[in-house]
Scaffold this motif. Structure first.
Motif, mmCIF file in Angstrom:
data_model
loop_
_atom_site.group_PDB
_atom_site.id
_atom_site.type_symbol
_atom_site.label_atom_id
_atom_site.label_comp_id
_atom_site.label_asym_id
_atom_site.label_seq_id
_atom_site.Cartn_x
_atom_site.Cartn_y
_atom_site.Cartn_z
ATOM 1 N N LEU A 1 0.879 -1.179 0.143
ATOM 2 C CA LEU A 1 0.019 0.157 -0.078
ATOM 3 C C LEU A 1 0.933 1.320 0.169
ATOM 4 O O LEU A 1 0.392 2.298 -0.194
ATOM 5 N N SER A 2 1.933 1.087 0.364
ATOM 6 C CA SER A 2 3.002 2.423 0.442
ATOM 7 C C SER A 2 3.851 2.896 -0.834
ATOM 8 O O SER A 2 4.408 3.629 -0.790
ATOM 9 N N ILE A 3 3.534 1.858 -1.940
ATOM 10 C CA ILE A 3 4.176 2.580 -3.132
ATOM 11 C C ILE A 3 4.236 4.163 -3.653
ATOM 12 O O ILE A 3 4.963 4.704 -3.965
ATOM 13 N N GLY A 4 3.003 4.365 -3.405
ATOM 14 C CA GLY A 4 2.598 6.035 -3.873
ATOM 15 C C GLY A 4 3.415 6.704 -2.819
ATOM 16 O O GLY A 4 4.103 7.925 -3.362
ATOM 17 N N SER A 5 3.410 6.480 -1.399
ATOM 18 C CA SER A 5 4.069 7.465 -0.607
ATOM 19 C C SER A 5 5.653 7.470 -0.716
ATOM 20 O O SER A 5 6.417 8.139 -0.417
ATOM 21 N N ILE A 6 5.981 6.079 -1.109
ATOM 22 C CA ILE A 6 7.363 5.926 -1.361
ATOM 23 C C ILE A 6 7.678 6.818 -2.625
ATOM 24 O O ILE A 6 8.790 7.599 -2.251
ATOM 25 N N ALA A 7 7.266 6.681 -3.531
ATOM 26 C CA ALA A 7 7.441 7.630 -4.584
ATOM 27 C C ALA A 7 7.393 9.335 -4.425
ATOM 28 O O ALA A 7 8.434 9.713 -4.689
ATOM 29 N N GLY A 8 6.304 9.569 -3.464
ATOM 30 C CA GLY A 8 6.260 10.807 -3.194
ATOM 31 C C GLY A 8 7.394 11.160 -2.302
ATOM 32 O O GLY A 8 8.103 12.466 -2.457
ATOM 33 N N PHE A 9 7.582 10.512 -1.370
ATOM 34 C CA PHE A 9 8.597 10.798 -0.209
ATOM 35 C C PHE A 9 10.036 10.632 -0.652
ATOM 36 O O PHE A 9 10.845 11.816 -0.454
ATOM 37 N N GLY B 1 7.942 19.072 -13.623
ATOM 38 C CA GLY B 1 8.931 19.929 -14.108
ATOM 39 C C GLY B 1 9.514 20.461 -12.438
ATOM 40 O O GLY B 1 10.346 21.335 -12.393
ATOM 41 N N VAL B 2 8.664 20.076 -11.467
ATOM 42 C CA VAL B 2 8.901 20.344 -10.256
ATOM 43 C C VAL B 2 8.392 19.371 -9.033
ATOM 44 O O VAL B 2 7.973 18.486 -9.620
ATOM 45 N N VAL B 3 8.798 19.504 -8.005
ATOM 46 C CA VAL B 3 7.948 18.393 -6.899
ATOM 47 C C VAL B 3 7.104 19.299 -6.263
ATOM 48 O O VAL B 3 7.191 19.979 -5.259
ATOM 49 N N PRO B 4 5.652 18.602 -6.694
ATOM 50 C CA PRO B 4 4.387 19.323 -6.035
ATOM 51 C C PRO B 4 4.361 18.806 -4.632
ATOM 52 O O PRO B 4 4.943 17.536 -4.248
ATOM 53 N N PRO B 5 3.668 19.475 -3.781
ATOM 54 C CA PRO B 5 3.340 18.898 -2.286
ATOM 55 C C PRO B 5 2.609 17.745 -2.315
ATOM 56 O O PRO B 5 2.729 16.814 -1.599
ATOM 57 N N LEU B 6 1.599 17.361 -3.299
ATOM 58 C CA LEU B 6 0.918 16.342 -3.199
ATOM 59 C C LEU B 6 1.386 14.967 -3.973
ATOM 60 O O LEU B 6 0.699 14.233 -4.382
ATOM 61 N N ILE B 7 2.651 15.165 -4.354
ATOM 62 C CA ILE B 7 3.198 14.319 -5.327
ATOM 63 C C ILE B 7 2.845 12.931 -4.862
ATOM 64 O O ILE B 7 3.309 12.427 -3.654
ATOM 65 N N GLY B 8 2.562 11.932 -5.478
ATOM 66 C CA GLY B 8 2.613 10.507 -5.216
ATOM 67 C C GLY B 8 1.078 10.015 -4.585
ATOM 68 O O GLY B 8 0.828 8.904 -4.304
ATOM 69 N N GLU B 9 0.301 10.985 -4.020
ATOM 70 C CA GLU B 9 -0.703 10.698 -3.271
ATOM 71 C C GLU B 9 -1.793 10.068 -3.972
ATOM 72 O O GLU B 9 -2.341 10.800 -5.231
ATOM 73 N N GLY B 10 -2.662 8.933 -3.549
ATOM 74 C CA GLY B 10 -3.788 8.369 -4.280
ATOM 75 C C GLY B 10 -3.234 7.668 -5.402
ATOM 76 O O GLY B 10 -4.094 6.898 -6.008
ATOM 77 N N LEU B 11 -2.010 7.318 -5.794
ATOM 78 C CA LEU B 11 -1.636 6.562 -6.919
ATOM 79 C C LEU B 11 -1.766 5.097 -6.820
ATOM 80 O O LEU B 11 -1.697 4.186 -7.649
ATOM 81 N N VAL B 12 -1.702 4.610 -5.369
ATOM 82 C CA VAL B 12 -1.619 3.357 -5.113
ATOM 83 C C VAL B 12 -2.859 2.639 -5.522
ATOM 84 O O VAL B 12 -2.790 1.692 -6.040
ATOM 85 N N PHE B 13 -4.087 3.258 -5.478
ATOM 86 C CA PHE B 13 -5.164 2.733 -5.892
ATOM 87 C C PHE B 13 -5.362 2.375 -7.189
ATOM 88 O O PHE B 13 -5.971 1.515 -7.872
ATOM 89 N N GLN B 14 -4.925 3.504 -8.199
ATOM 90 C CA GLN B 14 -4.795 3.162 -9.519
ATOM 91 C C GLN B 14 -3.664 2.231 -10.204
ATOM 92 O O GLN B 14 -3.953 1.270 -10.867
ATOM 93 N N ALA B 15 -2.690 1.814 -9.283
ATOM 94 C CA ALA B 15 -1.500 1.041 -9.296
ATOM 95 C C ALA B 15 -2.258 -0.399 -9.193
ATOM 96 O O ALA B 15 -2.312 -1.424 -9.918
ATOM 97 N N PHE B 16 -3.216 -0.683 -8.118
ATOM 98 C CA PHE B 16 -3.891 -1.875 -7.849
ATOM 99 C C PHE B 16 -4.816 -1.984 -8.876
ATOM 100 O O PHE B 16 -4.838 -3.140 -9.544
ATOM 101 N N ALA B 17 -5.529 -0.994 -9.590
ATOM 102 C CA ALA B 17 -6.585 -1.198 -10.346
ATOM 103 C C ALA B 17 -5.925 -1.532 -11.872
ATOM 104 O O ALA B 17 -6.424 -2.743 -12.639
ATOM 105 N N GLY B 18 -4.831 -0.977 -12.023
ATOM 106 C CA GLY B 18 -3.848 -1.513 -13.277
ATOM 107 C C GLY B 18 -3.590 -3.004 -13.358
ATOM 108 O O GLY B 18 -3.897 -3.645 -14.234
ATOM 109 N N ALA B 19 -2.915 -3.117 -12.087
ATOM 110 C CA ALA B 19 -2.599 -4.676 -12.007
ATOM 111 C C ALA B 19 -3.549 -5.650 -12.131
ATOM 112 O O ALA B 19 -3.590 -6.795 -12.685
ATOM 113 N N VAL B 20 -4.666 -5.452 -11.213
ATOM 114 C CA VAL B 20 -5.771 -6.536 -11.390
ATOM 115 C C VAL B 20 -6.498 -6.570 -12.777
ATOM 116 O O VAL B 20 -6.680 -7.488 -13.139
#
Length: 338
Positions: free
Chosen positions: A80-88, A247-266
């Motif tokens: 579940l942490s892949i999006g937050s790992i990407a963002g952090f 082009g920058v690092v936005p403050p919300l980077i990576g948030e919410g992407l884990v659900f899309q990642a799950f959907a894409g894999a499934v």
């Protein structure tokens, strides 16, 4: 009579094989239907080569996250942490490289940035793996905790976009052709690894039955740690690509992407319970998810505030498709065994 029974048996056996093959590759007819729907209702999404290239370019970060999630799912785990790992990872490295007033500005070397972001993601993935394999924590609880921790840490570091990043560092994800090439190479490499190497066969064996995998001599603890380390590294590369895309690092980077990642894999046919699925199918899931996202962004009938809700519906449809597929497969295999 026996010849007739043999013919019938072969016919029905072949039919079952055809159905099982169709189930394994269900993503491609679904993708074809969605492309037709987009061409009819939101044609501007695929109106020319540049528009198609934009769809593929935008799919690069989510594609790497789908690949990371697929690897975990195939091993019988999930992350579940892949999006937050990407963002952090992206935010931490951006703070080191950036020249904005609140940045740390420790170095401006893009090569140092590449090393730092990859090390950050892989180390977080390594800790995930150790906590699950060695300490025995439940993957859901462990990765949920890291999702919360690293999203919070990212916000604590910076709440404004990080700018002033080295040009080469941004260009890696900012060049569409290069970024798309990275995604395709990543899927090609992992497709070959999963199909032709001992590592890939071990991951499938682990996902099918951890006990059986251990009995045939697979070091399951080390394999789980390796899977999560690779997953964290792929998530960090996704963070790098996201940085280049924006082009920058936005403050919300990576948030919410884990659900899309799950959907894409499934949707791509990766089993939620491990041991089954193809990397090529996951690539189809990536294209499908991004195509739907781009069509929603281009549709005048859908507001920006409704997109998150529709993403949730897409995830639900993916799970329903997976459930139906699993039931049909189980019925066919049970009838064949009877």
């Amino acid at each position: 009579m026996s010849t007739e029974q043999g013919f019938i048996g072969r016919t029905f056996g072949d039919r079952d094989d055809v159905i099982l093959t169709l189930l394994d590759n269900m993503i491609w007819p679904i993708l074809a239907i969605v492309i037709l729907g987009v061409l009819v209702f939101v044609p501007q999404t695929l109106r020319n080569v540049n528009a198609i290239r934009l769809v593929l370019w935008a799919s690069v970060p989510i594609g790497l996250l789908v690949l990371a999630e697929s690897l975990c799912l195939l091993s019988g785990h999930f992350d579940l942490s892949i999006g937050s790992i990407a963002g952090f990872s992206a935010m931490f490295t951006g703070m080191i490289l950036g020249t904005c007033p609140s940045c740390w500005g420790i170095t401006t070397s893009p090569w140092a940035g590449f090393v730092i972001i990859l090390l950050t993601g892989s180390l977080i993935g390594l800790v995930n793996g150790i906590m699950i394999a060695k300490v025995g924590l439940n993957p859901f609880l462990q990765t949920l905790a890291f999702l919360i921790i690293f999203e919070g840490a990212k916000t604590a570091m910076q709440t404004q976009p990080v700018t002033g990043l080295p040009r080469l560092y941004v260009d890696v994800g900012g060049n569409p052709e290069f970024a798309i090439g990275v995604l395709l190479v990543a899927f090609l490499v992992f497709g070959l690894l999963m199909h032709f190497t001992t590592f890939g066969q071990s991951v499938y064996a682990l996902g099918s039955s951890e006990k059986s995998a251990r009995e045939v001599g697979i070091d399951t603890e080390r394999l789980i740690i390796l899977v999560y380390t690779i997953s964290g590294t792929l998530a960090a590369i996704a963070g790098l690509m996201l940085t280049g895309f924006v082009g920058v690092v936005p403050p919300l980077i990576g948030e919410g992407l884990v659900f899309q990642a799950f959907a894409g894999a499934v949707i791509g046919g990766i089993s939620l319970f491990g041991g089954r699925g193809k990397i090529t199918g996951a690539l189809g899931g990536v294209i499908l998810i991004q195509l739907v996202q781009s069509a929603l962004n281009n549709s005048p009938a859908v507001g920006a505030t409704q997109i998150q809700m529709i993403n949730g519906i897409v995830l639900l449809v993916a799970i329903l498709l997976y459930s139906t597929q699993a039931k049909i497969r189980a019925r066919i295999l049970a009838s064949g065994a009877a």
